[in-house]
Design a protein around this motif. Sequence first.
Motif, PDB file in Angstrom:
ATOM      1  N   GLU A  95       3.957 -10.433  -2.148  1.00  0.00           N
ATOM      2  CA  GLU A  95       3.851  -9.780  -3.450  1.00  0.00           C
ATOM      3  C   GLU A  95       3.752 -10.804  -4.590  1.00  0.00           C
ATOM      4  O   GLU A  95       2.974 -10.631  -5.525  1.00  0.00           O
ATOM      5  CB  GLU A  95       5.071  -8.877  -3.680  1.00  0.00           C
ATOM      6  CG  GLU A  95       5.189  -7.713  -2.715  1.00  0.00           C
ATOM      7  CD  GLU A  95       4.136  -6.631  -2.938  1.00  0.00           C
ATOM      8  OE1 GLU A  95       3.318  -6.754  -3.869  1.00  0.00           O
ATOM      9  OE2 GLU A  95       4.146  -5.652  -2.148  1.00  0.00           O
ATOM     10  N   GLY A 125       9.657  -4.232  -7.299  1.00  0.00           N
ATOM     11  CA  GLY A 125       8.376  -3.528  -7.294  1.00  0.00           C
ATOM     12  C   GLY A 125       7.588  -3.636  -8.586  1.00  0.00           C
ATOM     13  O   GLY A 125       7.914  -4.404  -9.494  1.00  0.00           O
ATOM     14  N   ARG A 126       6.546  -2.826  -8.641  1.00  0.00           N
ATOM     15  CA  ARG A 126       5.594  -2.831  -9.759  1.00  0.00           C
ATOM     16  C   ARG A 126       5.694  -1.538 -10.550  1.00  0.00           C
ATOM     17  O   ARG A 126       6.186  -0.526 -10.043  1.00  0.00           O
ATOM     18  CB  ARG A 126       4.166  -3.009  -9.229  1.00  0.00           C
ATOM     19  CG  ARG A 126       4.017  -4.264  -8.358  1.00  0.00           C
ATOM     20  CD  ARG A 126       2.634  -4.376  -7.717  1.00  0.00           C
ATOM     21  NE  ARG A 126       2.630  -5.488  -6.772  1.00  0.00           N
ATOM     22  CZ  ARG A 126       2.378  -6.752  -7.108  1.00  0.00           C
ATOM     23  NH1 ARG A 126       2.062  -7.034  -8.378  1.00  0.00           N
ATOM     24  NH2 ARG A 126       2.404  -7.708  -6.202  1.00  0.00           N
ATOM     25  N   ARG A 127       5.223  -1.564 -11.775  1.00  0.00           N
ATOM     26  CA  ARG A 127       5.274  -0.350 -12.604  1.00  0.00           C
ATOM     27  C   ARG A 127       4.424   0.756 -12.002  1.00  0.00           C
ATOM     28  O   ARG A 127       4.763   1.942 -12.089  1.00  0.00           O
ATOM     29  CB  ARG A 127       4.800  -0.665 -14.020  1.00  0.00           C
ATOM     30  CG  ARG A 127       5.709  -1.635 -14.768  1.00  0.00           C
ATOM     31  CD  ARG A 127       5.480  -1.562 -16.267  1.00  0.00           C
ATOM     32  NE  ARG A 127       4.080  -1.802 -16.604  1.00  0.00           N
ATOM     33  CZ  ARG A 127       3.500  -1.438 -17.738  1.00  0.00           C
ATOM     34  NH1 ARG A 127       4.191  -0.771 -18.653  1.00  0.00           N
ATOM     35  NH2 ARG A 127       2.238  -1.714 -17.979  1.00  0.00           N
ATOM     36  N   LYS A 187       2.749   1.977  -8.417  1.00  0.00           N
ATOM     37  CA  LYS A 187       2.861   1.717  -6.983  1.00  0.00           C
ATOM     38  C   LYS A 187       1.497   1.358  -6.398  1.00  0.00           C
ATOM     39  O   LYS A 187       0.487   1.969  -6.741  1.00  0.00           O
ATOM     40  CB  LYS A 187       3.448   2.932  -6.254  1.00  0.00           C
ATOM     41  CG  LYS A 187       4.919   3.177  -6.570  1.00  0.00           C
ATOM     42  CD  LYS A 187       5.469   4.304  -5.704  1.00  0.00           C
ATOM     43  CE  LYS A 187       5.608   3.885  -4.253  1.00  0.00           C
ATOM     44  NZ  LYS A 187       6.638   2.823  -4.089  1.00  0.00           N
ATOM     45  N   GLU A 188       1.513   0.366  -5.510  1.00  0.00           N
ATOM     46  CA  GLU A 188       0.305  -0.066  -4.812  1.00  0.00           C
ATOM     47  C   GLU A 188       0.649  -0.315  -3.354  1.00  0.00           C
ATOM     48  O   GLU A 188       1.797  -0.622  -3.025  1.00  0.00           O
ATOM     49  CB  GLU A 188      -0.226  -1.380  -5.393  1.00  0.00           C
ATOM     50  CG  GLU A 188      -0.698  -1.336  -6.825  1.00  0.00           C
ATOM     51  CD  GLU A 188      -1.286  -2.692  -7.234  1.00  0.00           C
ATOM     52  OE1 GLU A 188      -2.306  -3.102  -6.648  1.00  0.00           O
ATOM     53  OE2 GLU A 188      -0.703  -3.337  -8.125  1.00  0.00           O
ATOM     54  N   ASN A 223      -0.283  -5.338 -13.560  1.00  0.00           N
ATOM     55  CA  ASN A 223       0.679  -4.635 -12.704  1.00  0.00           C
ATOM     56  C   ASN A 223       1.473  -5.620 -11.843  1.00  0.00           C
ATOM     57  O   ASN A 223       1.532  -5.506 -10.611  1.00  0.00           O
ATOM     58  CB  ASN A 223      -0.030  -3.601 -11.815  1.00  0.00           C
ATOM     59  CG  ASN A 223       0.937  -2.583 -11.239  1.00  0.00           C
ATOM     60  OD1 ASN A 223       1.942  -2.234 -11.873  1.00  0.00           O
ATOM     61  ND2 ASN A 223       0.647  -2.097 -10.048  1.00  0.00           N
ATOM     62  N   THR A 263       4.867  -7.771 -10.435  1.00  0.00           N
ATOM     63  CA  THR A 263       6.197  -7.369  -9.988  1.00  0.00           C
ATOM     64  C   THR A 263       7.222  -7.520 -11.115  1.00  0.00           C
ATOM     65  O   THR A 263       7.024  -8.298 -12.063  1.00  0.00           O
ATOM     66  CB  THR A 263       6.674  -8.226  -8.806  1.00  0.00           C
ATOM     67  OG1 THR A 263       6.741  -9.596  -9.227  1.00  0.00           O
ATOM     68  CG2 THR A 263       5.754  -8.085  -7.608  1.00  0.00           C
TER      69      THR A 263
END
Length: 387
Positions: free
Chosen positions: A33, A20-22, A24-25, A149, A151
């Motif tokens: 992604e 994931g990303r720092r 959330k989206e 932002n 991954t």
Amino acid sequence: MNSTPTQLAAWAASDEKSRGRRFKEPAPSFRGEFQRDRDRIIHSTAFRRLVYKTQVFVNHEGDLYRTRLTHSIEVAQIARTIARALQLNETLVEAICLAHDLGHTPFGHAGQDALNDCMRDYGGFEHNLQSLRVVDELEERYAAFPGLNLTFETREGILKHCSVNNARLLGDVGERFLRREQPSLEAQIANLADEIAYNNHDLDDGLRAQLLTIEQLREVPVFRRQHDVVLATYPEVSDRRLIHEVVRRMINYVVTDLIETSSAAIGEAAPADVDAVRHHSTALIGFSEAVRAEHLELKRHLRDHVYRHYRVLRMTNKASTVIRGLFDTFFKRPELLPSEHAESARDMEAQSGDAGRARAVADYIAGMTDRYAIVEYERLFDPAKRS
């Protein structure tokens, strides 16, 4: 070997299993992604600046020499070939390769060395860390978060090297350096594709600039072998086509070895998934011992005959003068910075003292293109130049 896309191997990184990303989206609707990462990198300001940043030769020395931008594209092309052959994530590899030099200074390694020396008392400067800083903090494009932002997997691949002290400050992407773990296979590919690209393309540029001769290069076995084959096959070939043909065959030779050696290593290790790759005692992507020795021999030849050539050293000396002049002046008088960067210097100094101010100055200088750094130096030190 079949070049059509195949199903990803069990040990490949995948969009579905991304950490994931720092920030959330929502998931992207019509792309994965890692494709979103790749697209954000291409659209970034830092990526566009690479067209005017030095690989070996300063931008104004000629239109046909590699720049950081063309180098990054060439690295991505080599890495994608390797990833596809090994059933790994081609899109992730491409994203890592296109981002790996986003934090590089103007004037190539000479600029990095000079800025690192200026920053020695303030945490140092390393372009891999700066590339991560660019995608995490410095790019200003999105209303909801700083940076791009990206991954975890792309950010992990950008950070090739890291000291233990710095790793402690980097959260999730720093943990593998503390645990002595490996990155994903895609990150390992990007690292070696970078070496393949700059070895072979710096050779090409060195010949174009007449810093190298064919006679000198024939001392290097990996060059001589391919040179002999090309001349035997095409005895009337022109010099320019001869060089291109030799270089493309050299790249094919080391890439083929890398694919075959890595495939065998992965098969023997048989990792269950990407986490098993990270926990493996050694990297699984690599050359055979014989090709690795030849690869290093070419690297040493380029160091002795290109990077230490007096014409290149003159450029690096100028680069050092420009970088040091800019840093010393802006650090002593941050009010001379453009307004946005002066404000950043004040804010970062309020948080971290002199180290914060120094980092803000380093951010500004590292983001410069070659020609912008030269113009800024002239604005500060040439009385006839308008500010």
